[in-house]
Design a protein around this motif. Sequence first.
Motif, PDB file in Angstrom:
ATOM      1  N   ASN A 365     111.842   9.345 -18.721  1.00 24.33           N
ATOM      2  CA  ASN A 365     111.300   8.832 -17.490  1.00 24.33           C
ATOM      3  C   ASN A 365     110.904   7.541 -17.905  1.00 24.33           C
ATOM      4  O   ASN A 365     110.923   6.629 -17.106  1.00 24.33           O
ATOM      5  CB  ASN A 365     110.007   9.312 -16.998  1.00 24.33           C
ATOM      6  N   GLU A 366     110.178   7.135 -19.078  1.00 23.29           N
ATOM      7  CA  GLU A 366     109.623   5.667 -19.385  1.00 23.29           C
ATOM      8  C   GLU A 366     110.279   4.656 -20.529  1.00 23.29           C
ATOM      9  O   GLU A 366     110.310   3.615 -20.482  1.00 23.29           O
ATOM     10  CB  GLU A 366     108.125   5.791 -19.649  1.00 23.29           C
ATOM     11  N   ILE A 367     110.929   5.650 -21.365  1.00 21.61           N
ATOM     12  CA  ILE A 367     111.752   4.533 -22.381  1.00 21.61           C
ATOM     13  C   ILE A 367     113.220   4.728 -22.077  1.00 21.61           C
ATOM     14  O   ILE A 367     114.042   5.904 -22.019  1.00 21.61           O
ATOM     15  CB  ILE A 367     111.725   5.710 -23.777  1.00 21.61           C
ATOM     16  N   GLU A 368     113.854   3.332 -21.746  1.00 24.96           N
ATOM     17  CA  GLU A 368     115.115   3.363 -21.473  1.00 24.96           C
ATOM     18  C   GLU A 368     116.314   3.576 -22.853  1.00 24.96           C
ATOM     19  O   GLU A 368     115.915   3.146 -23.873  1.00 24.96           O
ATOM     20  CB  GLU A 368     115.389   2.017 -21.109  1.00 24.96           C
ATOM     21  N   GLY A 369     117.173   4.357 -22.530  1.00 25.82           N
ATOM     22  CA  GLY A 369     118.142   4.778 -23.878  1.00 25.82           C
ATOM     23  C   GLY A 369     117.582   5.855 -24.594  1.00 25.82           C
ATOM     24  O   GLY A 369     118.431   6.071 -25.435  1.00 25.82           O
ATOM     25  N   LEU A 370     116.618   6.541 -24.124  1.00 23.23           N
ATOM     26  CA  LEU A 370     116.273   7.497 -24.882  1.00 23.23           C
ATOM     27  C   LEU A 370     116.516   8.978 -24.047  1.00 23.23           C
ATOM     28  O   LEU A 370     115.929   9.062 -23.302  1.00 23.23           O
ATOM     29  CB  LEU A 370     114.642   7.442 -25.443  1.00 23.23           C
ATOM     30  N   TYR A 371     117.389   9.887 -24.734  1.00 20.78           N
ATOM     31  CA  TYR A 371     117.911  11.036 -24.222  1.00 20.78           C
ATOM     32  C   TYR A 371     117.351  12.249 -25.212  1.00 20.78           C
ATOM     33  O   TYR A 371     117.565  12.097 -26.320  1.00 20.78           O
ATOM     34  CB  TYR A 371     119.429  11.145 -23.991  1.00 20.78           C
ATOM     35  N   PHE A 372     117.268  13.444 -24.294  1.00 20.47           N
ATOM     36  CA  PHE A 372     117.264  14.438 -25.202  1.00 20.47           C
ATOM     37  C   PHE A 372     118.017  15.808 -24.630  1.00 20.47           C
ATOM     38  O   PHE A 372     118.432  15.588 -23.633  1.00 20.47           O
ATOM     39  CB  PHE A 372     115.562  15.257 -24.876  1.00 20.47           C
ATOM     40  N   ALA A 373     118.437  16.704 -25.429  1.00 20.66           N
ATOM     41  CA  ALA A 373     119.452  17.602 -25.189  1.00 20.66           C
ATOM     42  C   ALA A 373     119.434  18.847 -26.168  1.00 20.66           C
ATOM     43  O   ALA A 373     119.201  18.625 -27.144  1.00 20.66           O
ATOM     44  CB  ALA A 373     120.909  17.168 -25.053  1.00 20.66           C
ATOM     45  N   GLY A 374     119.262  20.040 -25.379  1.00 22.42           N
ATOM     46  CA  GLY A 374     119.504  21.091 -26.154  1.00 22.42           C
ATOM     47  C   GLY A 374     118.095  21.790 -26.573  1.00 22.42           C
ATOM     48  O   GLY A 374     117.114  21.744 -25.377  1.00 22.42           O
ATOM     49  N   GLN A 375     117.661  22.616 -27.551  1.00 21.94           N
ATOM     50  CA  GLN A 375     116.398  23.381 -27.565  1.00 21.94           C
ATOM     51  C   GLN A 375     115.188  22.456 -27.492  1.00 21.94           C
ATOM     52  O   GLN A 375     114.355  22.887 -27.371  1.00 21.94           O
ATOM     53  CB  GLN A 375     116.691  24.231 -28.892  1.00 21.94           C
ATOM     54  N   ILE A 376     115.478  21.173 -28.078  1.00 19.73           N
ATOM     55  CA  ILE A 376     114.255  20.305 -27.882  1.00 19.73           C
ATOM     56  C   ILE A 376     113.709  20.139 -26.592  1.00 19.73           C
ATOM     57  O   ILE A 376     112.505  19.780 -26.081  1.00 19.73           O
ATOM     58  CB  ILE A 376     114.384  18.929 -28.469  1.00 19.73           C
ATOM     59  N   ASN A 377     114.670  20.452 -25.441  1.00 16.82           N
ATOM     60  CA  ASN A 377     114.050  20.339 -24.091  1.00 16.82           C
ATOM     61  C   ASN A 377     113.669  21.797 -23.650  1.00 16.82           C
ATOM     62  O   ASN A 377     113.346  21.929 -22.361  1.00 16.82           O
ATOM     63  CB  ASN A 377     115.136  19.883 -23.210  1.00 16.82           C
ATOM     64  N   GLY A 378     113.507  22.779 -24.540  1.00 16.43           N
ATOM     65  CA  GLY A 378     112.984  24.056 -24.237  1.00 16.43           C
ATOM     66  C   GLY A 378     113.963  25.247 -23.753  1.00 16.43           C
ATOM     67  O   GLY A 378     113.490  26.109 -23.365  1.00 16.43           O
ATOM     68  N   SER A 379     115.005  24.755 -24.034  1.00 14.36           N
ATOM     69  CA  SER A 379     116.246  25.802 -23.503  1.00 14.36           C
ATOM     70  C   SER A 379     116.351  26.701 -24.751  1.00 14.36           C
ATOM     71  O   SER A 379     116.037  26.384 -25.954  1.00 14.36           O
ATOM     72  CB  SER A 379     117.198  25.013 -23.071  1.00 14.36           C
TER      73      SER A 379
END
Length: 633
Positions: A365-379
């Motif tokens: 939401n705050e850091i432009e260009g920083l994406y997260f995907a997979g188990q680091i997102n809690g899935s």
Amino acid sequence: MEVRKYNEESVDVIVIGAGHAGCEAALATSRMGLKTVILTMCLDSVADLPCNPNIGGTGKGHLVREIDALGGEMALIIDKSFIQSRMLNTSKGPAVHSLRVQADKKKYHTEMKKVLEDQENLDLVEAEVVKINVEENKIKSIETMAGAVYETKAVIIATGTYLKGLVMMGELQYESGPHGLKAATELSKSLNDLGIELRRFKTGTPARIHRDSVDFSKMEIQKGDEEIVPFSFMNFGKDFDIEQENCYLTYTNLETKKIIEENLNRSPMYAGIVKGVGPRYCPSIEDKIVRFNERDTHQVFLEPEGLDTKEMYVQGVSSTLPEEIQKKMYKTIEGMENVKFMRSAYGIEYDCIDSTILKRTLEHNEIEGLYFAGQINGSSGYEEAASQGLIAGINAALTIKGEEEPFILDRSDAYIGVLIDDLVTKGTNEPYRMMTSRAEYRLTLRQDNADLRLTEKGYKVGLVTEERMNKTKEKKESIYKELERLKKIQVTPTEETNNKLVELGSGPIKHATNVYDLIKRPELSYDSMVVFDGERLELLREVRMQVETHIKYEGYIAKQQHQIEQFKKLEKRKIDFIEDYSNIKGLSNEAVQKLNQIKPDSLGQASRISGVSPADINVILIYLETRKRKLNE
């Protein structure tokens, strides 16, 4: 001695992690024309299947088909490496049919690694990322443990269970990623320094046992389907001439239960050692015994790990008990009295984020260009990870290319939309698993029509090939033509006609009708109507299925489409311009807090946030109308 830093070439995108999320993310950005580097702790862990040796299953199979329809890779790789194929839930309606296949683990890894190595614009590099540098809330660069500094426009973090991974087996605990690979120990601090809070989740895996030590004569054989249905739409109509491997079903018993209960105090989970939250829908055997104590038996499935190994996966008996107890407990299972361990079961704790800090593009939401995907997102799960990697990759590429419109699938578009909306809007307090029950529009979001729903969307963003797009257009046209043709075939109420209907287990007709309407009868099918349709052309199986499903569920689908139209109205009311909800009078304190944290992009998303009431939504509606009038003055 401090490692000396040096500058590597600048790139468009850095993907951290080469699991299922990382692979899809890196392939998406590179195929969309961006210079991409994917960094992994170990090249031998690319597209690893560290737990169950299968892809798909209830709900998850829908995700794989959607990944494929959008131009992702997972379905194509599993079609090259499966050793058994089964369609689940065939006794139920088409909305919950889900394909599940057993994978040859090593071959799956090898085939995906080949694709990464051959992909233009993509470099695959073994390195550990230790730091992410941000300037003015925008991604600047990353640093590796060896000192390499890559300047980049976007970073996609897809670290799986490696972030501060802690393996647990009874009293034994040690830092490790899955399969005994090194854990990532430094990156968590860098994320903390960026103001990103981390929490601990947990997962686990069962033992791997030697095939020759099992007495399969005491177990039920689980065979694959006679007719093999591929995962990738590009492979429909292809003849898969393979000899499928068998899986086997057996059960735990009272003796198993007794051993576990006597040793619960040695399980880290019940000894109060575990900090992480484990998966609700894939519990350890200890968890099953505690939570379902009234049951004396539990199913155990033995699944081969590949064609070139004698390792077998013991589905249903994951555990964090000490190795000695595991061996004792496994030997009580029927057919496993003389079992030999090749790898012990273990639990693993790891760092992950609160996914509500992300936009629906999976960008921070705050850091432009920083994406997260997979188990680091809690899935949890390979399929959930791959879905997120694909969406993060597409959005990173679109942003870098200067496209104004992000790529967002909503809850009425795809299971992927449900998955991501749940994670970023509702958050999760335990590893999130996709299930058909989570999708409110599942009758229209079937696995068999994923290409009809999504391929054009993938084509528009530049990920789907011309060949795939043309194939989907041909399929859509074939379905439409066949539906229209069936409406024109009249059936009159003659004695011959009614005799044929009776033979098919149906009732006679009193008035002239058409084949289209006859197929609506529950006892009749598209295939059985060939008795009234002698000029029928040979159509592909998936086209025939689409035709029949459309006819039989026409009324239900129309009703759901109306619901989707109502849903879309709220989704179209954009509120992403609202920076501070405390300026809107009348909102509850909880609503202000949650809305400012999650920053919903639409009124629809806002309505799904826990703590935001219908009254709060009405306040926002009034605010929007007042603002609109002022702007028009």
